[in-house]
Design an enzyme around this catalytic site. Structure first.
Site, PDB file in Angstrom:
ATOM      1  CB  ALA A  29      37.015  39.550  20.777  1.00 30.96           C
ATOM      2  CG  PHE A  40      41.340  39.147  23.151  1.00 28.75           C
ATOM      3  CD1 PHE A  40      40.446  38.816  21.824  1.00 28.75           C
ATOM      4  CD2 PHE A  40      41.953  38.246  23.847  1.00 28.75           C
ATOM      5  CE1 PHE A  40      40.268  37.423  21.722  1.00 28.75           C
ATOM      6  CE2 PHE A  40      41.628  36.909  23.781  1.00 28.75           C
ATOM      7  CZ  PHE A  40      40.821  36.654  22.623  1.00 28.75           C
ATOM      8  CB  VAL A 108      39.295  30.237  19.074  1.00 25.85           C
ATOM      9  CG1 VAL A 108      40.217  30.929  18.311  1.00 25.85           C
ATOM     10  CG2 VAL A 108      39.436  30.901  20.571  1.00 25.85           C
ATOM     11  CG  HIS A 124      42.928  34.247  14.930  1.00 27.04           C
ATOM     12  ND1 HIS A 124      42.895  35.497  15.291  1.00 27.04           N
ATOM     13  CD2 HIS A 124      43.907  34.502  13.789  1.00 27.04           C
ATOM     14  CE1 HIS A 124      43.612  36.538  14.684  1.00 27.04           C
ATOM     15  NE2 HIS A 124      44.168  35.775  13.709  1.00 27.04           N
TER      16      HIS A 124
HETATM   17  N1  APR Z   1      29.375  45.028  19.481  1.00 22.48           N
HETATM   18  C1  APR Z   1      30.351  45.575  18.575  1.00 22.48           C
HETATM   19  N2  APR Z   1      31.629  45.812  19.104  1.00 22.48           N
HETATM   20  C2  APR Z   1      32.151  45.172  20.021  1.00 22.48           C
HETATM   21  C3  APR Z   1      31.224  44.696  21.125  1.00 22.48           C
HETATM   22  C4  APR Z   1      29.948  44.618  20.959  1.00 22.48           C
HETATM   23  N3  APR Z   1      28.908  43.870  21.547  1.00 22.48           N
HETATM   24  N4  APR Z   1      32.033  44.403  22.114  1.00 22.48           N
HETATM   25  C5  APR Z   1      33.163  44.626  21.845  1.00 22.48           C
HETATM   26  N5  APR Z   1      33.472  45.474  20.546  1.00 22.48           N
HETATM   27  C6  APR Z   1      34.388  45.723  20.058  1.00 22.48           C
HETATM   28  C7  APR Z   1      35.574  46.559  20.714  1.00 22.48           C
HETATM   29  O1  APR Z   1      35.078  48.088  20.853  1.00 22.48           O
HETATM   30  C8  APR Z   1      36.862  46.411  20.121  1.00 22.48           C
HETATM   31  O2  APR Z   1      37.137  47.434  19.086  1.00 22.48           O
HETATM   32  O3  APR Z   1      35.212  44.834  19.343  1.00 22.48           O
HETATM   33  C9  APR Z   1      36.627  44.806  19.476  1.00 22.48           C
HETATM   34  C10 APR Z   1      37.300  43.708  20.027  1.00 22.48           C
HETATM   35  O4  APR Z   1      38.702  43.900  19.694  1.00 22.48           O
HETATM   36  P1  APR Z   1      39.822  42.964  20.196  1.00 22.48           P
HETATM   37  O5  APR Z   1      39.172  43.007  21.739  1.00 22.48           O
HETATM   38  O6  APR Z   1      41.072  43.446  19.860  1.00 22.48           O
HETATM   39  O7  APR Z   1      39.352  41.591  19.686  1.00 22.48           O
HETATM   40  P2  APR Z   1      39.961  41.193  18.061  1.00 22.48           P
HETATM   41  O8  APR Z   1      40.087  42.196  17.144  1.00 22.48           O
HETATM   42  O9  APR Z   1      39.125  39.957  17.845  1.00 22.48           O
HETATM   43  O10 APR Z   1      41.290  40.546  18.547  1.00 22.48           O
HETATM   44  C11 APR Z   1      41.917  39.916  17.511  1.00 22.48           C
HETATM   45  O11 APR Z   1      43.706  39.288  18.842  1.00 22.48           O
HETATM   46  O12 APR Z   1      44.381  38.556  20.980  1.00 22.48           O
HETATM   47  C12 APR Z   1      44.070  38.068  19.502  1.00 22.48           C
HETATM   48  O13 APR Z   1      43.700  36.091  18.618  1.00 22.48           O
HETATM   49  C13 APR Z   1      43.261  37.018  19.485  1.00 22.48           C
HETATM   50  O14 APR Z   1      41.496  36.804  17.592  1.00 22.48           O
HETATM   51  C14 APR Z   1      41.877  37.700  18.615  1.00 22.48           C
HETATM   52  C15 APR Z   1      42.828  38.842  17.792  1.00 22.48           C
END
Ligand code: APR
Ligand code: ZN
Length: 244
Positions: A29, A40, A108, A124
């Site tokens: 994300a 998230f 997604v 996902h």
């Molecule tokens: N550049 C780099 N990193 C970033 C940025 C950015 N602009 N913005 C946010 N981040 C980092 C955050 O620091 C965090 O570590 O991206 C990470 C996002 O982590 P999550 O919010 O946990 O998202 P993700 O890892 O994709 O979650 C996995 O969880 O809720 C479920 O299905 C959902 O696919 C998702 C899964």
């Protein structure tokens, strides 16, 4: 050119990208936040105010469909004006130039495809397609948004995203496992690596593993290289080194 403090790391990663005969990218994300899509688990991420089990799990769909429907309708509508950012275009350009072979994402939102990336592994699923939860018949996104039940069995409609507790699409997951077993380089971008089984991919990589992320993750020590910053900026800086 302003020399970034991470310049030596950009050069190191650029060398690895050029040397690697099979490179896989895995995004989360954090790859979409610069397009205005909340992640998230960051401070303004979705799960700061909502317990995912109440909206992103099968039980939520079965026991509180109005809340489930409101959450996903809001996310679908929120994506209507969203565009890929420069980082997405760098990745699709790298694929065209043969610098990356596989792009797998936990997202997604379809932004990688929108930016021209091909054969994206949506681990996902996708929020842009909808199906009946009971008979699995494909349905119209507009039917879902209007709260219309399945036209065949009157079952509840849902986006084709993997809900907590559900299996990942088997063919996509197996393809990702096959890709990671060949990868001489796995580049992870914008994910907290807190969700199983995708968070197992770095440890399954036999080649080098690098991560670009805004903040450290619990798995950073697994990586040969960890660069902290905004994905869009970092990807453009690395692309600049590659183009020199
Ligand atoms: N550049 C780099 N990193 C970033 C940025 C950015 N602009 N913005 C946010 N981040 C980092 C955050 O620091 C965090 O570590 O991206 C990470 C996002 O982590 P999550 O919010 O946990 O998202 P993700 O890892 O994709 O979650 C996995 O969880 O809720 C479920 O299905 C959902 O696919 C998702 C899964
Ligand atoms: Zn049905």
């Amino acid at each position: 050119m302003i020399l970034h403090s991470e310049q030596p790391n950009f050069e190191r990663l650029a060398d690895w990208l050029k040397e690697s005969r099979y490179t896989m990218v895995l995004t989360g994300a954090g790859m979409s936040t610069e397009s205005g899509v909340p992640d998230f688990r960051s401070k303004n991420g979705w799960w700061q105010n909502i317990d995912p089990r109440t909206v992103a799990a099968v039980a939520a769909l079965q026991e509180n469909y109005p809340l489930f429907h409101e959450f996903y309708s809001r996310r679908i509508k929120g994506l209507e004006q969203v565009k890929p950012h420069q980082g997405h275009y760098v990745l699709s350009d790298w694929q065209r130039r043969g610098l990356i072979q596989t792009l797998a994402t936990q997202n997604v939102d379809g932004l990688h495809q929108h930016a021209g990336s091909l054969d994206v592994f949506e681990l996902h699923g996708s929020i842009h397609s909808v199906r009946c939860h009971d008979c699995e018949a494909p349905a119209e996104k507009t039917d879902f948004l209007q709260g219309i039940p399945c036209r065949y069995c009157s079952g509840p409609l849902r986006p084709d995203v993997v809900l907590f507790g559900e299996m990942l699409p088997e063919d996509v997951w197996n393809a990702a496992l096959a890709a990671v077993s060949r990868a001489e380089l796995l580049l992870v971008i914008g994910t907290s690596l807190q969700v199983y089984p995708v968070n197992q991919l770095p440890a399954l990589t036999l080649g080098r593993v690098a991560i670009l992320n805004a903040e450290p993750t619990e798995m950073d020590s697994l990586f040969d290289l960890a660069i902290h910053g905004q994905a869009g900026n970092l990807l453009q800086a690395i692309d600049q080194v590659l183009s020199m």
